[in-house]
Scaffold this motif. Structure first.
Motif, PDB file in Angstrom:
ATOM      1  N   THR A 126      32.253 -40.477  65.558  1.00  0.00           N
ATOM      2  CA  THR A 126      33.035 -40.728  66.292  1.00  0.00           C
ATOM      3  C   THR A 126      33.300 -42.364  65.978  1.00  0.00           C
ATOM      4  O   THR A 126      34.530 -42.975  66.059  1.00  0.00           O
ATOM      5  CB  THR A 126      32.991 -40.287  67.882  1.00  0.00           C
ATOM      6  OG1 THR A 126      33.088 -38.657  67.733  1.00  0.00           O
ATOM      7  CG2 THR A 126      34.087 -40.603  68.568  1.00  0.00           C
ATOM      8  N   ARG A 127      31.729 -42.620  66.440  1.00  0.00           N
ATOM      9  CA  ARG A 127      32.100 -44.687  66.519  1.00  0.00           C
ATOM     10  C   ARG A 127      32.147 -44.823  65.218  1.00  0.00           C
ATOM     11  O   ARG A 127      33.170 -45.650  65.459  1.00  0.00           O
ATOM     12  CB  ARG A 127      30.685 -44.672  67.443  1.00  0.00           C
ATOM     13  CG  ARG A 127      30.158 -44.065  68.471  1.00  0.00           C
ATOM     14  CD  ARG A 127      28.796 -45.086  68.383  1.00  0.00           C
ATOM     15  NE  ARG A 127      27.257 -44.527  68.668  1.00  0.00           N
ATOM     16  CZ  ARG A 127      27.084 -43.442  69.184  1.00  0.00           C
ATOM     17  NH1 ARG A 127      27.377 -43.231  70.336  1.00  0.00           N
ATOM     18  NH2 ARG A 127      25.632 -42.594  68.278  1.00  0.00           N
ATOM     19  N   ARG A 128      31.908 -44.363  64.419  1.00  0.00           N
ATOM     20  CA  ARG A 128      32.480 -44.984  62.929  1.00  0.00           C
ATOM     21  C   ARG A 128      33.427 -45.203  62.943  1.00  0.00           C
ATOM     22  O   ARG A 128      34.274 -46.109  62.414  1.00  0.00           O
ATOM     23  CB  ARG A 128      31.351 -44.529  61.614  1.00  0.00           C
ATOM     24  CG  ARG A 128      30.033 -44.317  61.406  1.00  0.00           C
ATOM     25  CD  ARG A 128      29.685 -44.272  60.185  1.00  0.00           C
ATOM     26  NE  ARG A 128      30.126 -42.970  60.025  1.00  0.00           N
ATOM     27  CZ  ARG A 128      28.806 -41.868  60.298  1.00  0.00           C
ATOM     28  NH1 ARG A 128      27.874 -41.581  60.881  1.00  0.00           N
ATOM     29  NH2 ARG A 128      29.382 -40.233  59.431  1.00  0.00           N
ATOM     30  N   HIS A 129      34.315 -43.854  63.267  1.00  0.00           N
ATOM     31  CA  HIS A 129      35.427 -43.751  62.885  1.00  0.00           C
ATOM     32  C   HIS A 129      36.585 -44.362  63.801  1.00  0.00           C
ATOM     33  O   HIS A 129      37.900 -45.022  63.597  1.00  0.00           O
ATOM     34  CB  HIS A 129      36.246 -42.168  63.176  1.00  0.00           C
ATOM     35  CG  HIS A 129      37.832 -41.535  63.124  1.00  0.00           C
ATOM     36  ND1 HIS A 129      38.091 -40.787  63.653  1.00  0.00           N
ATOM     37  CD2 HIS A 129      38.915 -42.488  62.461  1.00  0.00           C
ATOM     38  CE1 HIS A 129      39.672 -40.659  62.884  1.00  0.00           C
ATOM     39  NE2 HIS A 129      39.662 -42.070  62.273  1.00  0.00           N
ATOM     40  N   ILE A 130      36.024 -44.973  64.681  1.00  0.00           N
ATOM     41  CA  ILE A 130      36.888 -45.610  66.190  1.00  0.00           C
ATOM     42  C   ILE A 130      36.583 -47.415  65.295  1.00  0.00           C
ATOM     43  O   ILE A 130      37.554 -48.117  65.459  1.00  0.00           O
ATOM     44  CB  ILE A 130      36.098 -46.012  67.358  1.00  0.00           C
ATOM     45  CG1 ILE A 130      35.464 -44.697  68.305  1.00  0.00           C
ATOM     46  CG2 ILE A 130      35.779 -47.312  68.002  1.00  0.00           C
ATOM     47  CD1 ILE A 130      35.257 -44.820  69.268  1.00  0.00           C
ATOM     48  N   LEU A 131      35.664 -47.910  64.889  1.00  0.00           N
ATOM     49  CA  LEU A 131      35.161 -48.673  63.876  1.00  0.00           C
ATOM     50  C   LEU A 131      36.109 -49.305  62.835  1.00  0.00           C
ATOM     51  O   LEU A 131      37.403 -50.143  62.720  1.00  0.00           O
ATOM     52  CB  LEU A 131      33.525 -49.213  63.421  1.00  0.00           C
ATOM     53  CG  LEU A 131      33.250 -48.972  64.083  1.00  0.00           C
ATOM     54  CD1 LEU A 131      31.983 -49.267  63.787  1.00  0.00           C
ATOM     55  CD2 LEU A 131      32.841 -50.357  65.349  1.00  0.00           C
ATOM     56  N   GLN A 132      36.787 -48.182  61.934  1.00  0.00           N
ATOM     57  CA  GLN A 132      37.901 -47.909  60.993  1.00  0.00           C
ATOM     58  C   GLN A 132      39.122 -48.594  61.401  1.00  0.00           C
ATOM     59  O   GLN A 132      39.619 -48.903  61.269  1.00  0.00           O
ATOM     60  CB  GLN A 132      37.160 -46.289  60.219  1.00  0.00           C
ATOM     61  CG  GLN A 132      36.345 -46.485  59.264  1.00  0.00           C
ATOM     62  CD  GLN A 132      35.762 -45.217  59.041  1.00  0.00           C
ATOM     63  OE1 GLN A 132      36.800 -44.396  59.445  1.00  0.00           O
ATOM     64  NE2 GLN A 132      34.618 -44.724  58.490  1.00  0.00           N
ATOM     65  N   LEU A 133      39.684 -47.651  62.518  1.00  0.00           N
ATOM     66  CA  LEU A 133      40.607 -47.477  63.127  1.00  0.00           C
ATOM     67  C   LEU A 133      40.986 -49.036  63.662  1.00  0.00           C
ATOM     68  O   LEU A 133      41.685 -49.907  63.682  1.00  0.00           O
ATOM     69  CB  LEU A 133      40.789 -46.172  64.833  1.00  0.00           C
ATOM     70  CG  LEU A 133      41.059 -45.548  64.409  1.00  0.00           C
ATOM     71  CD1 LEU A 133      41.176 -44.107  65.613  1.00  0.00           C
ATOM     72  CD2 LEU A 133      42.236 -44.567  63.445  1.00  0.00           C
ATOM     73  N   LEU A 134      39.675 -49.845  64.005  1.00  0.00           N
ATOM     74  CA  LEU A 134      39.497 -50.519  65.228  1.00  0.00           C
ATOM     75  C   LEU A 134      39.408 -52.221  63.471  1.00  0.00           C
ATOM     76  O   LEU A 134      40.341 -53.162  64.164  1.00  0.00           O
ATOM     77  CB  LEU A 134      38.619 -50.913  65.758  1.00  0.00           C
ATOM     78  CG  LEU A 134      38.730 -50.977  67.716  1.00  0.00           C
ATOM     79  CD1 LEU A 134      36.871 -50.951  67.900  1.00  0.00           C
ATOM     80  CD2 LEU A 134      39.970 -51.198  68.015  1.00  0.00           C
ATOM     81  N   ARG A 135      39.571 -51.873  62.455  1.00  0.00           N
ATOM     82  CA  ARG A 135      39.185 -52.593  61.648  1.00  0.00           C
ATOM     83  C   ARG A 135      40.807 -52.846  61.246  1.00  0.00           C
ATOM     84  O   ARG A 135      41.265 -54.066  60.879  1.00  0.00           O
ATOM     85  CB  ARG A 135      39.153 -51.365  60.170  1.00  0.00           C
ATOM     86  CG  ARG A 135      39.176 -52.254  58.943  1.00  0.00           C
ATOM     87  CD  ARG A 135      39.303 -51.612  57.552  1.00  0.00           C
ATOM     88  NE  ARG A 135      40.171 -52.187  56.546  1.00  0.00           N
ATOM     89  CZ  ARG A 135      40.303 -51.640  55.813  1.00  0.00           C
ATOM     90  NH1 ARG A 135      40.072 -50.239  55.538  1.00  0.00           N
ATOM     91  NH2 ARG A 135      40.662 -52.229  54.081  1.00  0.00           N
ATOM     92  N   LYS A 136      42.002 -52.602  61.480  1.00  0.00           N
ATOM     93  CA  LYS A 136      43.153 -52.014  60.928  1.00  0.00           C
ATOM     94  C   LYS A 136      43.350 -53.428  61.737  1.00  0.00           C
ATOM     95  O   LYS A 136      44.615 -54.297  62.045  1.00  0.00           O
ATOM     96  CB  LYS A 136      44.379 -50.887  60.739  1.00  0.00           C
ATOM     97  CG  LYS A 136      43.893 -49.852  59.811  1.00  0.00           C
ATOM     98  CD  LYS A 136      44.435 -48.849  59.739  1.00  0.00           C
ATOM     99  CE  LYS A 136      44.058 -47.840  59.180  1.00  0.00           C
ATOM    100  NZ  LYS A 136      44.233 -46.169  59.490  1.00  0.00           N
ATOM    101  N   LYS A 137      43.344 -52.704  63.072  1.00  0.00           N
ATOM    102  CA  LYS A 137      43.821 -53.972  64.365  1.00  0.00           C
ATOM    103  C   LYS A 137      42.867 -53.513  65.513  1.00  0.00           C
ATOM    104  O   LYS A 137      43.115 -52.089  65.894  1.00  0.00           O
ATOM    105  CB  LYS A 137      45.727 -53.905  64.323  1.00  0.00           C
ATOM    106  CG  LYS A 137      46.062 -52.646  65.214  1.00  0.00           C
ATOM    107  CD  LYS A 137      47.339 -52.889  65.399  1.00  0.00           C
ATOM    108  CE  LYS A 137      48.076 -50.918  66.188  1.00  0.00           C
ATOM    109  NZ  LYS A 137      47.539 -50.207  65.406  1.00  0.00           N
TER     110      LYS A 137
END
Lengths: 101, 101
Positions: free
Chosen positions: A12-23
């Motif tokens: 979940t945390r890795r996914h959060i980082l991936q989402l935040l990567r975009k904006k």
DNA sequence: TTCATAATTCGTTATTTAGCGAAATATAGG
DNA sequence: CCTATATTTCGCTAAATAACGAATTATGAA
């Protein structure tokens, strides 16, 4: 570095980082991407913050999170080196930009 | 990839990988570097094996472990890409060497 | 076969972790 | 001030984790 790897150990945390990567996104927007309780997500944010992987910015009642790419990068590179993986540091685009030590 | 990051989340296991980076070692040799019970270490080996980060080779009563650098590399690179970190894949030194998919 | 050695597996325990819903906190707007 | 909204904190639970020592397995040598 330990905190970073602990933080990265949860999908979940890795996914959060991936989402935040975009904006950058606020907690509510992020929550829409996950089927879990907001309180649970909040705990994930706290862990990511303690690892210094995200930065929180409060404006009104809304807290916007943004990824601190450089911290992530440094941790991965540092570890990669200790295990002998040749991941050349990406060349800094600008020199002498006051990068804190 | 999840297994890899789970495996990397423990400092002892990261240390094991760092030791194996230099040269393959057997369980006993590795144990000398840690103040923890051999049975505990054995569990760590199992986790690293399940993540496919090390390879076990038994000869007589001795089991020698070696680091599978490529697996580690692939996982780190794969994740790095999803978070937008520019870690160029190290160029393969030799082509067409039968790298299993 | 019997003994010693290398390593794992087993059973247990204490701690950490991820999850929940409810309660608390903070802020903007009426 | 009162209400609605965004988010966190609290108290709890179930499951995962790292650790231990004892028991087990496998192998080579006497």
């Amino acid at each position: 570095m330990n905190l970073v790897f602990k933080a990265l150990s949860d999908p979940t945390r890795r996914h959060i980082l991936q989402l935040l990567r975009k904006k950058p996104m606020n907690a509510g927007e992020l929550a829409e991407h996950f089927p879990i309780a907001k309180s649970t997500l909040s705990a994930h944010f706290a862990i990511l913050r303690e690892a210094d992987l995200i930065q929180a910015n409060k404006s009104g009642t809304v807290i916007t999170y943004m990824l601190k790419v450089s911290v992530l990068e440094e941790a991965l590179l540092a570890f990669a080196e200790t295990v002998g993986i040749g991941m050349p540091k990406p060349l800094p685009l600008k020199r002498a930009m006051g990068k804190a030590k």
